[in-house]
Design a protein around this motif. Structure first.
Motif, short mmCIF file in Angstrom:
data_model
loop_
_atom_site.label_atom_id
_atom_site.label_comp_id
_atom_site.label_asym_id
_atom_site.label_seq_id
_atom_site.Cartn_x
_atom_site.Cartn_y
_atom_site.Cartn_z
N LYS A 160 67.64 -49.31 -44.60
CA LYS A 160 66.61 -49.96 -44.32
C LYS A 160 65.94 -50.29 -45.90
O LYS A 160 65.38 -49.06 -46.21
N SER A 177 63.51 -52.01 -48.72
CA SER A 177 62.56 -53.01 -48.71
C SER A 177 62.38 -53.51 -50.08
O SER A 177 62.16 -52.78 -50.76
N ASP A 183 58.39 -56.14 -48.50
CA ASP A 183 58.15 -56.42 -47.07
C ASP A 183 58.19 -55.26 -45.93
O ASP A 183 59.05 -54.48 -46.50
N ILE A 184 57.71 -55.35 -44.79
CA ILE A 184 58.09 -54.44 -43.78
C ILE A 184 59.61 -54.77 -43.38
O ILE A 184 59.83 -55.91 -43.11
N VAL A 185 60.16 -53.78 -43.18
CA VAL A 185 61.80 -54.12 -42.71
C VAL A 185 61.70 -53.25 -41.36
O VAL A 185 61.56 -51.73 -41.35
N GLU A 245 58.06 -47.99 -50.99
CA GLU A 245 58.53 -49.19 -49.80
C GLU A 245 59.54 -48.20 -48.79
O GLU A 245 59.84 -47.22 -49.02
N GLU A 246 59.99 -49.10 -47.77
CA GLU A 246 61.20 -48.46 -47.04
C GLU A 246 62.34 -48.34 -47.60
O GLU A 246 62.75 -49.14 -48.34
#
Length: 131
Positions: free
Chosen positions: A39, A41, A44-46, A121-122
């Motif tokens: 995952k 990113s 954005d949201i993943v 981020e992710e």
């Protein structure tokens, strides 16, 4: 007073040097783990995992050493590892540089989930146990 002297001698003799101990690690980490999904990113949201085919393999050994076959630094990485709470620390040498990398670590449904410490981020990696 005589008993205090014996107690003091016993305490002094039982103390050891930190250098003589192996790094701490979680027993469930031992063995071979292959990357099966990520995952990552771009901002954005993943929510879903992206499947990885023939992902690289970590092997964590009981003596505190590990190998990783991703061919960083021109070949297979050999180093040492330790865990503290839910943080996995990997140490290895690349050319003349000592490298240390830290991951948040947890186990979910039999998988090892690693994410970079400090990643905004992710950035998560899911490994499945091979052995």
């Amino acid at each position: 007073m005589k008993y205090l002297t014996y107690l003091f001698v016993l305490i002094v003799l039982s103390c050891g040097k930190d250098e003589d101990t192996l790094p701490k690690f979680a027993n469930e980490l031992l063995g071979k783990w292959q990357l099966e999904a990520t995952k990552i990113s771009p901002g954005d949201i993943v929510e879903n995992w992206t499947i990885v085919t023939n992902g690289p393999i970590f092997e964590f050994k009981a003596n505190g050493s590990y190998t990783h076959n991703e061919k960083a630094c021109g070949g297979i990485v050999n180093g040492i590892f330790s865990t503290n709470d839910q943080v996995l620390t990997l140490r290895y040498h690349c050319e003349s540089n000592a490298i240390e990398t830290n991951f948040n670590m947890n186990f979910s449904e039999g998988n090892l989930i690693l994410s970079n410490v400090g990643c905004i981020e992710e950035c998560s990696y899911k490994y499945r146990k091979m052995e």
